[in-house]
Design a protein around this motif. Structure first.
Motif, PDB file in Angstrom:
ATOM      1  N   ARG A 157      -4.568   8.735  -6.902  1.00  0.00           N
ATOM      2  CA  ARG A 157      -4.070   7.448  -6.733  1.00  0.00           C
ATOM      3  C   ARG A 157      -2.554   7.294  -7.584  1.00  0.00           C
ATOM      4  O   ARG A 157      -1.887   6.589  -7.187  1.00  0.00           O
ATOM      5  N   ARG A 179      -6.253  -3.161  -3.283  1.00  0.00           N
ATOM      6  CA  ARG A 179      -7.041  -2.318  -4.322  1.00  0.00           C
ATOM      7  C   ARG A 179      -6.291  -2.399  -5.637  1.00  0.00           C
ATOM      8  O   ARG A 179      -5.223  -2.909  -5.730  1.00  0.00           O
ATOM      9  N   GLY A 227      -0.163   0.682  -5.681  1.00  0.00           N
ATOM     10  CA  GLY A 227      -0.906   1.192  -4.739  1.00  0.00           C
ATOM     11  C   GLY A 227      -1.173   0.370  -3.428  1.00  0.00           C
ATOM     12  O   GLY A 227      -0.327  -0.719  -3.492  1.00  0.00           O
TER      13      GLY A 227
END
Length: 454
Positions: free
Chosen positions: A11, A262, A258
């Motif tokens: 991530r 999310r 991101g």
């Protein structure tokens, strides 16, 4: 305190693309030469100077990030502090006696070298459990020692010169706390403070350039949760608005990073961004982060003279990479920079030939004669007013007019029922020209104070 998990690293890798754009914002600007005026005053974002440099300088020695997060049971918080460390480069020319002397310029076959401050990327990583943050402050000090490097430069007949690079000692600390927020959702208020704790103290005649090698430059944070999520500071859910309003962010701004939808990664940036920022996928290089502007830069870079390109290559390795990219960019890649369609929507029906409300055809609207009541005084064309722009203004040009006097030229109404006052400045020597062209500055009634007299 353990290493990043594979999921967190993945991530973070996605978020680092936009974080790299923050890290290198303004690092070196077109025409990518140290001699260009715009490249002589650098490092404008996220500079954390040693505390001894003083607050009168306008610089800061710390950043403070506050936000809400909703961790899961047994969750872990990963923190990555990223910044540039200034590396001062000195150019020396080889002498006939076999020694070296400091020079302002050294010309080689492929580049022209000059003194320059390079930026070396540094990272401080930390992983803690959320439970550790509940009881007490977690403190992570770090120290980067001073170091020197030497690069020998060879010419056709032997050594042509050398580059001396020096990095000064940099000390800092990262402080983390995350107490619970009262309520049924199990949220926590995360506070992350980055401080420069260096002991360097300037001499009376030292300027900003002397403090930079002891500073954290373009400092920003990446924060990640294994399973939980962060709440948007810009657009929080309704139940969290009051708690988010109490968050205090100093010299940085946290946004969700991101993919949209999310919230496991948060970027705290010295440049104000929106949630889920992204770099245009068409942009091919590290210093490229848009589309049309990259196209312009690529074409102008390719049009530089050979001497200018050699100067850019000698200025910095990153600048040289931009030159090489522009020289080698295939036509199909350049074409992709010429605009991009991000989304389409269907338009049905025929557009009306005329707007549903035209103030020019409305007999009840007359900008030259209409009046509006402000503080018990009627204000209209010809009224003198004092400008007091409100805090909602984001345009610095409007804020600079605070306290200036102006003359109202017209009272305007929009389709939402709001009133706007078109004004010209009293002390503006070009007021008659703006008036003749119908170009005004616009303020709302609560942003002006009526003045007596014509």
């Amino acid at each position: 305190m353990t290493a990043f998990t594979a999921g967190t690293e993945s991530r973070f890798a996605q978020a680092r693309q936009i974080a790299d754009a923050v890290l290198l914002e303004g690092y070196v600007l077109y025409p990518y030469r140290a001699s260009a005026a715009k490249n002589r005053l650098r490092w404008q974002f996220g500079v954390l100077v040693p505390p001894g440099y003083g607050t009168d300088s306008g610089e800061h020695s710390h950043q403070r990030t506050e936000c809400l997060m909703e961790p899961r049971r047994g969750d872990r918080l990963a923190v990555e502090l990223r910044f540039l460390r200034v590396q001062r480069r000195t150019v020396q020319r080889a002498t006939p006696t076999g020694g070296f002397e400091t020079a302002e310029e050294l010309e080689l076959a492929d580049r022209v070298l000059v003194p320059w401050d390079e930026g070396v990327e540094e990272r401080v990583e930390l992983v803690v459990t959320v439970d550790e943050l509940a009881g007490a402050e977690v403190v992570r000090p770090f120290a980067l020692p001073a170091c020197e490097e030497m690069e020998l430069l060879r010419g056709p007949g032997g050594p042509a010169g050398r580059l001396l690079r020096r990095r000064e000692r940099v000390d800092g600390v990262l402080r983390l706390t995350a107490p619970e927020v009262p309520g049924p959702y199990g949220a926590r208020r995360l506070t992350a403070v980055v401080e420069n704790t260096g002991a360097w103290v300037p001499r009376p005649d030292d300027r900003r350039e002397a403090a930079l090698p002891h500073s954290l430059v373009s400092a920003h944070l990446l924060l990640g949760l294994d399973r939980g999520s962060f709440l948007s500071v810009t657009d929080p859910p309704e139940w969290a608005r009051a708690a988010v309003a109490e968050c205090r962010n100093e010299h940085t701004w946290p946004v969700l990073a991101g993919p949209p939808g999310r919230g496991q990664v948060l970027l705290s940036s010295p440049i104000i961004l929106e949630d889920h920022p992204s770099v245009a996928p068409e942009s091919p290089g590290v210093l490229y982060d848009a589309t049309e502007i990259d196209e312009i830069l690529a074409m102008r870079t390719a049009a530089l003279t050979d001497r200018e390109k050699r100067e850019a290559r000698g200025t910095d390795a990153r600048a040289g990479a931009v030159i090489d990219l522009a020289d080698s960019m295939p036509p199909e890649v350049l074409e992709r920079l010429h605009g991009a369609v991000r989304g389409l929507r269907e338009v049905t029906g025929n557009a009306p030939e005329q707007p549903w409300w035209d103030p020019g055809d409305d007999p009840e609207v007359d900008p030259a004669r209409d009046r509006v009541l402000v503080g018990g005084h009627e204000v209209g064309a010809g009224s003198r007013v004092l400008l007091r722009p409100g805090r909602r203004r984001t345009d610095a040009q409007d804020l600079f007019l605070d306290g200036r006097t102006a003359v109202v030229e017209a009272v305007l109404h929009d389709v939402d029922g709001s009133v706007h006052l078109a004004v010209t400045l009293e002390d503006d020597p070009g007021a008659d020209l703006w008036r003749a062209q119908g170009r005004y500055r616009y303020f709302q009634p609560d942003e002006i104070t009526p003045l007596e007299g014509p």
